[in-house]
Design an enzyme around this catalytic site. Structure first.
Site, PDB file in Angstrom:
ATOM      1  N   LYS A  16     -24.592   5.323  -3.410  1.00  0.00           N
ATOM      2  CA  LYS A  16     -24.244   6.045  -4.642  1.00  0.00           C
ATOM      3  C   LYS A  16     -25.261   5.834  -5.767  1.00  0.00           C
ATOM      4  O   LYS A  16     -24.940   5.988  -6.939  1.00  0.00           O
ATOM      5  CB  LYS A  16     -22.837   5.664  -5.157  1.00  0.00           C
ATOM      6  CG  LYS A  16     -21.703   5.777  -4.154  1.00  0.00           C
ATOM      7  CD  LYS A  16     -21.673   7.060  -3.362  1.00  0.00           C
ATOM      8  CE  LYS A  16     -21.361   8.296  -4.151  1.00  0.00           C
ATOM      9  NZ  LYS A  16     -21.523   9.523  -3.297  1.00  0.00           N
ATOM     10  N   GLY A  17     -26.488   5.490  -5.408  1.00  0.00           N
ATOM     11  CA  GLY A  17     -27.509   5.284  -6.436  1.00  0.00           C
ATOM     12  C   GLY A  17     -28.382   6.514  -6.650  1.00  0.00           C
ATOM     13  O   GLY A  17     -28.975   6.693  -7.700  1.00  0.00           O
ATOM     14  N   THR A  19     -29.938   7.852  -3.393  1.00  0.00           N
ATOM     15  CA  THR A  19     -30.842   7.736  -2.239  1.00  0.00           C
ATOM     16  C   THR A  19     -31.061   9.075  -1.542  1.00  0.00           C
ATOM     17  O   THR A  19     -32.166   9.365  -1.091  1.00  0.00           O
ATOM     18  CB  THR A  19     -30.307   6.719  -1.206  1.00  0.00           C
ATOM     19  OG1 THR A  19     -29.020   7.153  -0.747  1.00  0.00           O
ATOM     20  CG2 THR A  19     -30.181   5.333  -1.819  1.00  0.00           C
ATOM     21  N   ARG A  20     -30.017   9.886  -1.454  1.00  0.00           N
ATOM     22  CA  ARG A  20     -30.163  11.189  -0.795  1.00  0.00           C
ATOM     23  C   ARG A  20     -31.143  12.062  -1.565  1.00  0.00           C
ATOM     24  O   ARG A  20     -31.995  12.732  -0.984  1.00  0.00           O
ATOM     25  CB  ARG A  20     -28.788  11.865  -0.645  1.00  0.00           C
ATOM     26  CG  ARG A  20     -28.814  13.323  -0.180  1.00  0.00           C
ATOM     27  CD  ARG A  20     -29.507  13.572   1.142  1.00  0.00           C
ATOM     28  NE  ARG A  20     -28.937  12.851   2.268  1.00  0.00           N
ATOM     29  CZ  ARG A  20     -29.471  12.823   3.488  1.00  0.00           C
ATOM     30  NH1 ARG A  20     -30.591  13.464   3.747  1.00  0.00           N
ATOM     31  NH2 ARG A  20     -28.898  12.131   4.457  1.00  0.00           N
ATOM     32  N   ARG A  97     -28.720   2.082 -10.019  1.00  0.00           N
ATOM     33  CA  ARG A  97     -28.040   2.855 -11.041  1.00  0.00           C
ATOM     34  C   ARG A  97     -27.072   1.917 -11.736  1.00  0.00           C
ATOM     35  O   ARG A  97     -26.652   0.918 -11.152  1.00  0.00           O
ATOM     36  CB  ARG A  97     -27.286   3.960 -10.301  1.00  0.00           C
ATOM     37  CG  ARG A  97     -26.313   4.751 -11.114  1.00  0.00           C
ATOM     38  CD  ARG A  97     -25.531   5.624 -10.145  1.00  0.00           C
ATOM     39  NE  ARG A  97     -24.726   6.605 -10.823  1.00  0.00           N
ATOM     40  CZ  ARG A  97     -23.907   7.422 -10.189  1.00  0.00           C
ATOM     41  NH1 ARG A  97     -23.811   7.368  -8.863  1.00  0.00           N
ATOM     42  NH2 ARG A  97     -23.185   8.287 -10.847  1.00  0.00           N
ATOM     43  N   SER A 105     -18.348   5.817  -8.928  1.00  0.00           N
ATOM     44  CA  SER A 105     -18.790   6.867  -8.013  1.00  0.00           C
ATOM     45  C   SER A 105     -18.396   6.513  -6.577  1.00  0.00           C
ATOM     46  O   SER A 105     -17.926   7.364  -5.806  1.00  0.00           O
ATOM     47  CB  SER A 105     -20.304   7.035  -8.113  1.00  0.00           C
ATOM     48  OG  SER A 105     -20.778   7.950  -7.159  1.00  0.00           O
ATOM     49  N   THR A 225     -16.804  14.960  -9.706  1.00  0.00           N
ATOM     50  CA  THR A 225     -16.286  14.543 -11.013  1.00  0.00           C
ATOM     51  C   THR A 225     -15.634  13.176 -10.842  1.00  0.00           C
ATOM     52  O   THR A 225     -14.741  13.012 -10.014  1.00  0.00           O
ATOM     53  CB  THR A 225     -15.250  15.561 -11.527  1.00  0.00           C
ATOM     54  OG1 THR A 225     -15.847  16.859 -11.445  1.00  0.00           O
ATOM     55  CG2 THR A 225     -14.865  15.277 -12.965  1.00  0.00           C
ATOM     56  N   HIS A 226     -16.089  12.207 -11.627  1.00  0.00           N
ATOM     57  CA  HIS A 226     -15.558  10.850 -11.505  1.00  0.00           C
ATOM     58  C   HIS A 226     -14.123  10.749 -11.996  1.00  0.00           C
ATOM     59  O   HIS A 226     -13.699  11.483 -12.886  1.00  0.00           O
ATOM     60  CB  HIS A 226     -16.426   9.869 -12.298  1.00  0.00           C
ATOM     61  CG  HIS A 226     -17.732   9.575 -11.636  1.00  0.00           C
ATOM     62  ND1 HIS A 226     -18.605   8.619 -12.118  1.00  0.00           N
ATOM     63  CD2 HIS A 226     -18.313  10.094 -10.531  1.00  0.00           C
ATOM     64  CE1 HIS A 226     -19.664   8.577 -11.322  1.00  0.00           C
ATOM     65  NE2 HIS A 226     -19.518   9.463 -10.361  1.00  0.00           N
TER      66      HIS A 226
END
Length: 259
Positions: A16-17, A19-20, A97, A105, A225-226
């Site tokens: 969730k930083g 990477t993708r 992040r 996230s 959306t968080h």
């Protein structure tokens, strides 16, 4: 054409930083070939052996770099030693992040798959009134970057690890990717010209992708959306992470401005 080679560079973290995005952005470069899926070799599939791992790789020419990404490597105790044993020259990319937003996230992603899990607050604390954070919960543990980094520094010098700011990746993708290209020792081919900002997603997107030449945005699972979290919980987590963040900044010589 070309041969399958073991990766010379690996995006080792973090979940969730961003990477993708880094992988999709870097593979636009003609000198980079990347594996699209996460092989999880150095954490889950290590017993399958290096030849199995190599067989997954895309074919490359001598002038090209092979890259893979598996964000869970960063928090896997054995990964640094295993990667070192493959090649001590491996270049490592870590996308970091703000640990609090990263945790939210992460939770949001899990929630979309398992709607019955406890609340974010419930999972974050062993004792909320005492402000005791539950560091055994993966979503919290991953963000303790300074702790995980220690394992990597036992095997790799800092000069072989490049840290990408997940925040800057969104606000200045060309700038962040410029540094990644420098780190990989390849020409700065990916520039401002490659990106446009998608207001709906809140993300930069590529004007042309590696394969089809059509515009390429990250998929539906990105930019969720968080969940709304009580501001006081966020404050407690910021306090919890602060010493780890400061230690991390000092170790890598880079201030990510999460404070």
């Amino acid at each position: 054409p070309g041969a399958k080679r073991l990766p010379q560079a690996i995006v080792v973290g973090v979940k969730k930083g961003g990477t993708r995005a880094v992988l999709e952005f870097i593979r636009v470069h003609p000198d980079v070939r990347a594996l699209g899926t996460e092989p999880h070799f150095f954490d889950r599939n290590y017993d399958r052996g290096l030849e199995w791992y190599r067989s997954l790789m895309p074919r490359t020419l001598d002038s090209q770099i092979t890259v893979e990404k598996t964000p869970s490597y960063f928090v896997t105790k054995e990964a640094p030693r295993r990667i070192f044993n493959m090649s001590r020259d491996t270049k490592l990319i870590v996308v970091v992040r703000n640990p609090v937003t990263r945790a939210i996230s992460d939770y949001t992603q899990t929630l979309s798959k398992k709607p019955d899990i406890p609340t974010f607050e419930g999972l974050s604390f062993r004792n909320r009134s005492l402000g005791l954070v539950d560091t055994s919960w993966n979503a919290i543990r991953i963000g303790m970057y300074a702790v995980h980094l220690e394992s990597w520094l036992q095997y790799f010098p800092l000069s072989q690890i490049h840290f990408v700011s997940g925040e800057k990746l969104i606000t200045d993708p060309a700038g962040e990717m410029g540094k990644v290209q420098d780190f990989l020792g390849i020409k700065r081919v990916i520039t401002d010209k490659h990106f446009y900002f998608n207001k709906t997603k809140g993300f930069p997107c590529l004007k042309k992708s590696e394969s089809s030449g059509l515009p390429r945005c990250l998929g539906k699972s990105k930019g969720r959306t968080h969940v709304q979290i009580d501001p006081e919980v966020i404050e407690q987590l910021r306090d919890f992470y602060r010493p780890y963040n400061i230690k991390f900044y000092e170790t890598v010589g880079q201030d990510f401005r999460w404070e």
